[in-house]
Design a protein around this motif. Sequence first.
Motif, mmCIF file in Angstrom:
data_model
loop_
_atom_site.group_PDB
_atom_site.id
_atom_site.type_symbol
_atom_site.label_atom_id
_atom_site.label_comp_id
_atom_site.label_asym_id
_atom_site.label_seq_id
_atom_site.Cartn_x
_atom_site.Cartn_y
_atom_site.Cartn_z
ATOM 1 N N UNK A 66 -17.729 24.576 104.507
ATOM 2 C CA UNK A 66 -17.456 25.053 103.151
ATOM 3 C C UNK A 66 -16.378 24.245 102.431
ATOM 4 N N UNK A 67 -15.739 23.320 103.139
ATOM 5 C CA UNK A 67 -14.613 22.571 102.577
ATOM 6 C C UNK A 67 -15.094 21.318 101.873
ATOM 7 N N UNK A 68 -14.634 21.113 100.646
ATOM 8 C CA UNK A 68 -15.008 19.912 99.887
ATOM 9 C C UNK A 68 -13.966 19.622 98.825
ATOM 10 N N UNK A 69 -13.937 18.395 98.376
ATOM 11 C CA UNK A 69 -13.035 17.989 97.298
ATOM 12 C C UNK A 69 -13.355 18.751 96.009
ATOM 13 N N UNK A 70 -14.619 18.947 95.733
ATOM 14 C CA UNK A 70 -15.005 19.679 94.512
ATOM 15 C C UNK A 70 -14.482 21.110 94.545
ATOM 16 N N UNK A 71 -14.565 21.752 95.714
ATOM 17 C CA UNK A 71 -14.034 23.114 95.829
ATOM 18 C C UNK A 71 -12.526 23.111 95.612
ATOM 19 N N UNK A 72 -11.836 22.116 96.185
ATOM 20 C CA UNK A 72 -10.388 22.013 95.995
ATOM 21 C C UNK A 72 -10.048 21.877 94.519
ATOM 22 N N UNK A 73 -10.757 21.006 93.812
ATOM 23 C CA UNK A 73 -10.481 20.786 92.398
ATOM 24 C C UNK A 73 -10.751 22.030 91.556
ATOM 25 N N UNK A 74 -11.803 22.725 91.881
ATOM 26 C CA UNK A 74 -12.107 23.961 91.157
ATOM 27 C C UNK A 74 -10.996 24.991 91.359
ATOM 28 N N UNK A 75 -10.492 25.069 92.586
ATOM 29 C CA UNK A 75 -9.443 26.027 92.898
ATOM 30 C C UNK A 75 -8.128 25.660 92.212
ATOM 31 N N UNK A 76 -7.735 24.390 92.292
ATOM 32 C CA UNK A 76 -6.462 23.973 91.711
ATOM 33 C C UNK A 76 -6.457 24.060 90.194
ATOM 34 N N UNK A 77 -7.613 23.933 89.587
ATOM 35 C CA UNK A 77 -7.709 23.987 88.123
ATOM 36 C C UNK A 77 -8.029 25.377 87.590
ATOM 37 N N UNK A 78 -8.051 26.361 88.479
ATOM 38 C CA UNK A 78 -8.291 27.744 88.066
ATOM 39 C C UNK A 78 -6.997 28.305 87.487
ATOM 40 N N UNK A 79 -6.956 28.627 86.186
ATOM 41 C CA UNK A 79 -5.701 29.102 85.571
ATOM 42 C C UNK A 79 -5.211 30.421 86.143
ATOM 43 N N UNK A 80 -6.075 31.146 86.846
ATOM 44 C CA UNK A 80 -5.676 32.427 87.425
ATOM 45 C C UNK A 80 -4.902 32.245 88.730
ATOM 46 N N UNK A 81 -4.932 31.032 89.294
ATOM 47 C CA UNK A 81 -4.232 30.759 90.550
ATOM 48 C C UNK A 81 -2.887 30.116 90.220
ATOM 49 N N UNK A 82 -1.781 30.801 90.478
ATOM 50 C CA UNK A 82 -0.467 30.244 90.129
ATOM 51 C C UNK A 82 -0.049 29.147 91.105
ATOM 52 N N UNK A 83 0.908 28.345 90.681
ATOM 53 C CA UNK A 83 1.512 27.356 91.575
ATOM 54 C C UNK A 83 3.021 27.376 91.361
ATOM 55 N N UNK A 84 3.736 26.875 92.326
ATOM 56 C CA UNK A 84 5.192 26.797 92.231
ATOM 57 C C UNK A 84 5.680 25.747 93.211
ATOM 58 N N UNK A 85 6.975 25.591 93.335
ATOM 59 C CA UNK A 85 7.539 24.653 94.299
ATOM 60 C C UNK A 85 7.537 25.313 95.679
ATOM 61 N N UNK A 86 6.822 24.725 96.625
ATOM 62 C CA UNK A 86 6.804 25.258 97.989
ATOM 63 C C UNK A 86 7.392 24.227 98.937
ATOM 64 N N UNK A 87 7.943 24.710 100.034
ATOM 65 C CA UNK A 87 8.530 23.844 101.052
ATOM 66 C C UNK A 87 7.462 23.008 101.725
ATOM 67 N N UNK A 88 6.327 23.627 102.029
ATOM 68 C CA UNK A 88 5.189 22.906 102.599
ATOM 69 C C UNK A 88 5.118 22.935 104.109
ATOM 70 N N UNK A 89 6.239 23.227 104.769
ATOM 71 C CA UNK A 89 6.249 23.344 106.241
ATOM 72 C C UNK A 89 7.241 24.445 106.615
ATOM 73 N N UNK A 90 7.033 25.591 106.010
ATOM 74 C CA UNK A 90 7.966 26.708 106.060
ATOM 75 C C UNK A 90 7.736 27.523 107.334
ATOM 76 N N UNK A 91 8.486 27.188 108.374
ATOM 77 C CA UNK A 91 8.409 27.955 109.617
ATOM 78 C C UNK A 91 9.778 27.959 110.279
ATOM 79 N N UNK A 92 9.912 28.752 111.340
ATOM 80 C CA UNK A 92 11.232 29.068 111.882
ATOM 81 C C UNK A 92 11.959 27.884 112.505
ATOM 82 N N UNK A 93 11.245 26.830 112.884
ATOM 83 C CA UNK A 93 11.909 25.655 113.440
ATOM 84 C C UNK A 93 12.576 24.820 112.353
ATOM 85 N N UNK A 94 12.256 25.099 111.094
ATOM 86 C CA UNK A 94 12.866 24.381 109.973
ATOM 87 C C UNK A 94 13.864 25.251 109.212
#
Length: 490
Positions: free
Chosen positions: A292-320
């Motif tokens: 089910x994974x594809x670049x087109x699906x990613x682009x559709x998801x990222x360009x969906x105005x209903x899906x918010x974005x913000x600054x994330x750490x990207x590797x947020x776990x207890x060892x960090x």
Amino acid sequence: MDLLESLMIWGREAVWGMLEWLGLFSPPPRPNETSSINKMWLQTQLRQRGVIPQHVMVTNVLVDNKANSAGMVGMMKDVRVTYAFVPKCPESLKQRDVTNLDDLPHQFLLKLSKPDKMSRKRVQYGQQTRECKMYNDHNKSLVGDHVVQAVLPTVIYAYESLILGEYVILSVNCIVEDGGTLARNIFEKARWGLHKDSSYEITPLQLMSLMFSEASKIHARYWNNKSLLEASTDSMKTSSWYNGKERAKWETSIESARSAWKKGKEKYSKGSGSEFILSPELIKIIDNSFAATSWDDLQEHLNNPAVPFTLVHGDFHAANIIYIPPPSTKAAMTTTATTTSNQNKEIDSNPTPSPSSPLTPPKEGKLVIVDWSEVGPWEPTLDLAQTIISDFPSAMFEESTKPLLREAYWANLTDEHAEFFVSKEDYPFEQCWEEFCRAGTEKWLWIFAFMVGLDLPPFFMNYLQNQILTFIDVHTPSQHTFSMRSVVIF
């Protein structure tokens, strides 16, 4: 290594070595298996950053070249520094508040990229220098305001060269200097049946609550901030994907995980005799998700105005993440370690009282978050779900994750009295919960598929498999297909 890169490195070492021999230059540390730090160079750095005053000098620097941790492209080394007061220092340079050298930081951490060819290529391809960019630009860039600075380590020096594929970071060791502990240590005690690290008077639930609360402040500050999408990927990972660029890198990461997964399925199938056996249920889910994974699906998801974005750490776990206990708790720990010869001294040994709410961490406890190499724009709840799957006891998923998300994260994110907040109407809790349940699974399925292709300890792989399956069973029991959107670039 390319000839040009080799010549650049050779030329740098030759020029720096000559200038140092002539006494004209104090070179900074650079990637090497046997690192050293010039004491005059370090003294200048510490004075410039106000860590030590002008009337204190560095007398010795000892680097432990037995790396205390090492990853795919980097390594970490302990550094010990000793000081002395400058003899006959002019009164104008003396700072009256520094009279005891023991009050100055003596323990540091040296984080370096590995110097071999493959590691340099990985640093270049994955743009693993972005953590240094963040530290170097912290006074002027997008991520340089007080909200993020509040959780950053005290960095003395950060150098990066994407051209050479290398980086160096020197920071204060806050575990030693501030009496902190890796958050991972507290969660590991819980997994072994100990519900509290008695040294720090904080439970795993309270620690996770603090992690969610700190994340909410950063997320609110940069909620749907379009400047994140305008930054280059060497400072903000994933910004290019929001702009429809670097498709090849993303697809290569998907194919790398797919290849590792194929290899792992053959190695860890039922009847293979391994101590780790892949669950048929998880095999089905990951197979479906790759399909089910594809670049087109990613682009559709990222360009969906209903899906918010913000600054994330990207590797947020207890060892960090490092937990710094309240001053009263540190005083109690010091008291416990005091020898009998000092027992007649009056020291407040009362530990921090236990908070009334199971979700409320001790007052004045704080976090230091390290390793920002994956920082960038993404869905806010990805970081939160990643650390739950990574670190939180699976037996607590069903009763704890929803209260954690609602009380420790969403309530703080939407608090109208906070400096920065998100409207409850714009981001209702129901949406927050749905994204939390989905996003973490999406990322961990890719990570797990990639890890299966590595020779990791069976007990560790069994742990991860159980964490992922329990998270899915509790949060999305009827879903058997996910799109792997968040990937790591190696």
